[in-house]
Write a protein that holds these residues in place. Structure first.
Motif, PDB file in Angstrom:
ATOM      1  N   ARG A   1     -13.985  -0.809 -17.967  1.00 60.53           N
ATOM      2  CA  ARG A   1     -13.981   0.282 -17.009  1.00 60.53           C
ATOM      3  C   ARG A   1     -13.248  -0.100 -15.725  1.00 60.53           C
ATOM      4  O   ARG A   1     -12.884   0.761 -14.941  1.00 60.53           O
ATOM      5  CB  ARG A   1     -15.411   0.739 -16.728  1.00 60.53           C
ATOM      6  CG  ARG A   1     -16.076   1.114 -18.068  1.00 60.53           C
ATOM      7  CD  ARG A   1     -17.166   2.107 -17.946  1.00 60.53           C
ATOM      8  NE  ARG A   1     -16.768   3.237 -17.190  1.00 60.53           N
ATOM      9  CZ  ARG A   1     -17.534   3.811 -16.284  1.00 60.53           C
ATOM     10  NH1 ARG A   1     -18.738   3.350 -16.060  1.00 60.53           N
ATOM     11  NH2 ARG A   1     -17.108   4.853 -15.615  1.00 60.53           N
ATOM     12  N   SER A   2     -13.005  -1.403 -15.521  1.00 60.29           N
ATOM     13  CA  SER A   2     -12.248  -1.794 -14.318  1.00 60.29           C
ATOM     14  C   SER A   2     -10.760  -1.954 -14.622  1.00 60.29           C
ATOM     15  O   SER A   2      -9.982  -2.307 -13.747  1.00 60.29           O
ATOM     16  CB  SER A   2     -12.820  -3.082 -13.729  1.00 60.29           C
ATOM     17  OG  SER A   2     -12.723  -4.121 -14.672  1.00 60.29           O
ATOM     18  N   SER A   3     -10.347  -1.679 -15.853  1.00 57.87           N
ATOM     19  CA  SER A   3      -8.913  -1.656 -16.158  1.00 57.87           C
ATOM     20  C   SER A   3      -8.280  -0.487 -15.402  1.00 57.87           C
ATOM     21  O   SER A   3      -8.972   0.446 -15.016  1.00 57.87           O
ATOM     22  CB  SER A   3      -8.685  -1.473 -17.661  1.00 57.87           C
ATOM     23  OG  SER A   3      -9.258  -2.528 -18.384  1.00 57.87           O
TER      24      SER A   3
ATOM     25  N   ARG B   1      -9.941   2.975 -14.207  1.00 57.87           N
ATOM     26  CA  ARG B   1      -9.352   3.289 -12.905  1.00 57.87           C
ATOM     27  C   ARG B   1      -8.017   4.023 -13.090  1.00 57.87           C
ATOM     28  O   ARG B   1      -7.320   3.824 -14.073  1.00 57.87           O
ATOM     29  CB  ARG B   1      -9.143   2.010 -12.096  1.00 57.87           C
ATOM     30  CG  ARG B   1     -10.450   1.349 -11.665  1.00 57.87           C
ATOM     31  CD  ARG B   1     -10.189   0.045 -10.949  1.00 57.87           C
ATOM     32  NE  ARG B   1      -9.398   0.234  -9.753  1.00 57.87           N
ATOM     33  CZ  ARG B   1      -9.898   0.560  -8.552  1.00 57.87           C
ATOM     34  NH1 ARG B   1     -11.196   0.697  -8.396  1.00 57.87           N
ATOM     35  NH2 ARG B   1      -9.107   0.738  -7.520  1.00 57.87           N
ATOM     36  N   LEU B   2      -7.696   4.841 -12.118  1.00 55.27           N
ATOM     37  CA  LEU B   2      -6.494   5.680 -12.210  1.00 55.27           C
ATOM     38  C   LEU B   2      -5.800   5.742 -10.852  1.00 55.27           C
ATOM     39  O   LEU B   2      -6.458   5.951  -9.825  1.00 55.27           O
ATOM     40  CB  LEU B   2      -6.905   7.099 -12.643  1.00 55.27           C
ATOM     41  CG  LEU B   2      -5.836   8.192 -12.593  1.00 55.27           C
ATOM     42  CD1 LEU B   2      -4.747   7.944 -13.636  1.00 55.27           C
ATOM     43  CD2 LEU B   2      -6.463   9.569 -12.824  1.00 55.27           C
ATOM     44  N   GLU B   3      -4.488   5.516 -10.846  1.00 55.86           N
ATOM     45  CA  GLU B   3      -3.716   5.720  -9.615  1.00 55.86           C
ATOM     46  C   GLU B   3      -2.462   6.530  -9.954  1.00 55.86           C
ATOM     47  O   GLU B   3      -1.869   6.351 -11.009  1.00 55.86           O
ATOM     48  CB  GLU B   3      -3.353   4.369  -8.974  1.00 55.86           C
ATOM     49  CG  GLU B   3      -4.609   3.578  -8.636  1.00 55.86           C
ATOM     50  CD  GLU B   3      -4.374   2.391  -7.702  1.00 55.86           C
ATOM     51  OE1 GLU B   3      -3.296   2.290  -7.087  1.00 55.86           O
ATOM     52  OE2 GLU B   3      -5.306   1.563  -7.602  1.00 55.86           O
TER      53      GLU B   3
ATOM     54  N   PRO C   1     -10.784  12.373 -10.207  1.00 61.26           N
ATOM     55  CA  PRO C   1      -9.857  12.054  -9.121  1.00 61.26           C
ATOM     56  C   PRO C   1      -9.302  10.635  -9.267  1.00 61.26           C
ATOM     57  O   PRO C   1     -10.028   9.718  -9.667  1.00 61.26           O
ATOM     58  CB  PRO C   1     -10.736  12.134  -7.867  1.00 61.26           C
ATOM     59  CG  PRO C   1     -12.007  12.775  -8.284  1.00 61.26           C
ATOM     60  CD  PRO C   1     -12.162  12.536  -9.744  1.00 61.26           C
ATOM     61  N   ALA C   2      -8.033  10.475  -8.959  1.00 59.67           N
ATOM     62  CA  ALA C   2      -7.434   9.140  -8.926  1.00 59.67           C
ATOM     63  C   ALA C   2      -8.041   8.359  -7.767  1.00 59.67           C
ATOM     64  O   ALA C   2      -8.382   8.934  -6.729  1.00 59.67           O
ATOM     65  CB  ALA C   2      -5.923   9.251  -8.754  1.00 59.67           C
ATOM     66  N   GLN C   3      -8.203   7.043  -7.952  1.00 57.51           N
ATOM     67  CA  GLN C   3      -8.681   6.235  -6.831  1.00 57.51           C
ATOM     68  C   GLN C   3      -7.650   6.257  -5.697  1.00 57.51           C
ATOM     69  O   GLN C   3      -8.009   6.276  -4.539  1.00 57.51           O
ATOM     70  CB  GLN C   3      -8.921   4.775  -7.262  1.00 57.51           C
ATOM     71  CG  GLN C   3     -10.318   4.505  -7.787  1.00 57.51           C
ATOM     72  CD  GLN C   3     -10.445   4.838  -9.248  1.00 57.51           C
ATOM     73  OE1 GLN C   3      -9.529   4.624 -10.013  1.00 57.51           O
ATOM     74  NE2 GLN C   3     -11.575   5.387  -9.631  1.00 57.51           N
TER      75      GLN C   3
END
Lengths: 351, 351
Positions: free
Chosen positions: A81-83, A109-111, A145-147
């Motif tokens: 989940r931290s990928s 994670r998402l950016e 939402p993206a981080q």
């Protein structure tokens, strides 16, 4: 810009792609092929790169399982989940990558690094991801939402200058919703090139969107509906004329404003003020229906009905404008929209 | 039981399926075919029924797009976020229906009617949905709690009595996590038939699970990890012996307790007390490794490594037990698990 709720992203602007922020060897880069062609150096530090063809086909759910398997085949690292997935592209790439990030391991994670002005100002923010099922747009999706959203000038400049002009549609929309402050900034900057104006007003525009999203992050109360200003007919124009989302939203905005005026919701003084900005920004070319063949009533009805499925009852929540900064949502019958379309000259035929 | 957070469901028990609660003609019923065969009257008031074959194949993402299109074809009503999916079935049906509900229109309403004791006590609660990708279990999913979970005796009784015995594994697990209160209730009820005991202890068991979920609804802090008690080796046993999840978890619990004792984390007095309950509940038949052929080290390693992918580092968070009500999470190397497997006699061969 720092987020003030879990539904907002950390937003920052930079001239160059901040490669140093993405030194984590385990991240996955999902990138629009066209951006990669123009900036091949971007992938230098990445082990895992999935290049995609942007567009609606990318959002087709029929092909999604195969794409997901490709990605899992490619991303050869223990995924947790931290990928992190970093998406470089426009709206379709962001929707696709965002949906994957939201479901993989129940959320990684998402950016976002938007490559189009429309994504930079609108779709990269607010956490909506979406895929199309059986030809119906955005039939499935998530709120995720993206981080972080990185607004990068060199990425945005990979788009032709004409695409910036398209971005102005959403900029005008958000200014009309926000109020006099953004509207004045729009008038002030009307002489600048579209890309320069957008770059300058990106942050206030995003802040204005977050101010709305914050009230109704998951579209439950309806407060978020005002963001649909210009989009009801905008989607019809987009499908019928096959032109860009930005141009179509500009057309749709014009339709909504003209209707607001006709219904006396919008005063003629306010309408004159707004019309003046359309002219100054060189947007009127998309709003003069003389340049378009009018649409057949039957096909408009079908397109509206498809959009209508988004609401539970038999009406459409149409966003009118009372003043700059004063949207008004009113449920209307589809037939009323059709009649107004005929009145404005966009639609022909009997209903 | 009323939810005390948005991650919990409204839970209620009834003897008969509460048909009157589902009079909304627009809802979709997703139901296990086997339940439908035994209670064909259930679908009387439903316009939209999607009957499925339960099992892992239902959770395969490769077939998911086609199933979703079938559902959209079948569910011929304007679907909005207030539309409702009611899932009647065990874990796989709940995971499948839950995932659909979580992504359709970015989330429609969801209610569970578990048809297996395992689903009633565990998987219907806590909001995890999941699908398998490329043979890897639960590779994608969402956190999406059902609005309501209806525990219905006539539905649970469609399962053969033997399946209730399987449900006891998760019941013992949650009692070991909760503490003396549930453990005493378990001892008190040990003479009853498994189904009667489960029916009696369902609500405290669910409350105990929610107490854990509430601390870490999205598995971010790690507090939820204790729910994995018995599951690390349980999953290995499930895959290797091809037996039910419930039996395998019982085996896995035994393994974790025996290891806890060997490491002196669990006192021998506490271990005797727990062992006594296993015997009284007639669970020892699954925990005596004499009845099982030992597993080849290589295949156990492969199964553990697959499970290991769930964590970011190279270790596995193994749940030990200090006392009844006192779980202890400790990161261990896979090799340590293997050695313990050999020591306990479950695993043979070199590592």
């Amino acid at each position: 810009m720092y987020p003030t709720s879990s539904f907002e992203s950390f937003v920052e602007r930079s001239d160059k792609f901040p490669l140093e922020k993405f030194a984590r060897a385990k991240d996955l880069l999902i990138i629009d092929k066209n951006v990669l062609v123009k900036l091949p150096g971007l992938t230098r530090d990445w082990r895992f790169v999935y290049a995609v063809e942007a567009g609606e086909e990318l959002k087709s759910f029929a092909g999604f399982a195969a794409r997901l398997e490709q990605i899992l085949e490619l991303w050869k690292t223990p995924i947790s989940r931290s990928s992190r997935i970093v998406a470089v592209g426009g709206g379709s790439v962001g929707d696709f990558a965002g949906f994957i990030a939201s479901v993989l391991k129940r959320g990684v994670r998402l950016e976002h690094v938007p490559s189009t002005w429309l994504a930079a100002i609108d779709s990269a923010h607010g956490g909506k991801t979406a895929l199309n099922v059986g030809g119906v747009k955005n039939q499935i999706g998530t709120f995720y939402p993206a981080q972080a959203v990185h607004l990068v000038r060199e990425i945005l400049d990979t788009q032709p200058e004409g695409r910036a002009l398209e971005g102005l549609g959403e900029l005008v929309k958000i200014a009309l919703l926000e109020g006099d402050k953004m509207f004045a900034a729009l008038i002030d900057g009307a002489g600048e090139k579209p890309a320069a104006l957008l770059w300058k007003l990106l942050e206030p525009a995003i802040a204005a969107k977050y101010a709305v999203v914050r009230q109704d992050p998951q579209e439950l109360s309806g407060a978020r509906k005002i963001l649909n200003l210009g989009h009801t007919m905008g989607h019809v124009f987009e499908a019928a004329y096959g032109r860009s989302h930005g141009e179509s939203v500009t057309q749709g905005l014009w339709f909504a404003l003209e209707w607001s005026r006709h219904k006396n919701i919008l005063s003629s003084r306010e309408w004159d003020k707004i019309r003046d900005v359309f002219v100054r920004l060189n947007l009127q070319r998309w709003t003069d229906q003389v340049d378009f063949i009018s649409l057949e009533a039957r096909s408009v009805l079908a397109l509206l009905a498809q959009d209508k499925k988004m609401t539970a009852d038999d009406k459409v929540d149409f966003v009118f404008l009372r003043t700059v900064g004063g949207p008004v949502v009113q449920p209307v019958m589809i037939e009323e929209i059709m009649l107004e379309g005929i009145r404005q000259g966009w639609v022909r035929g009997a209903i």
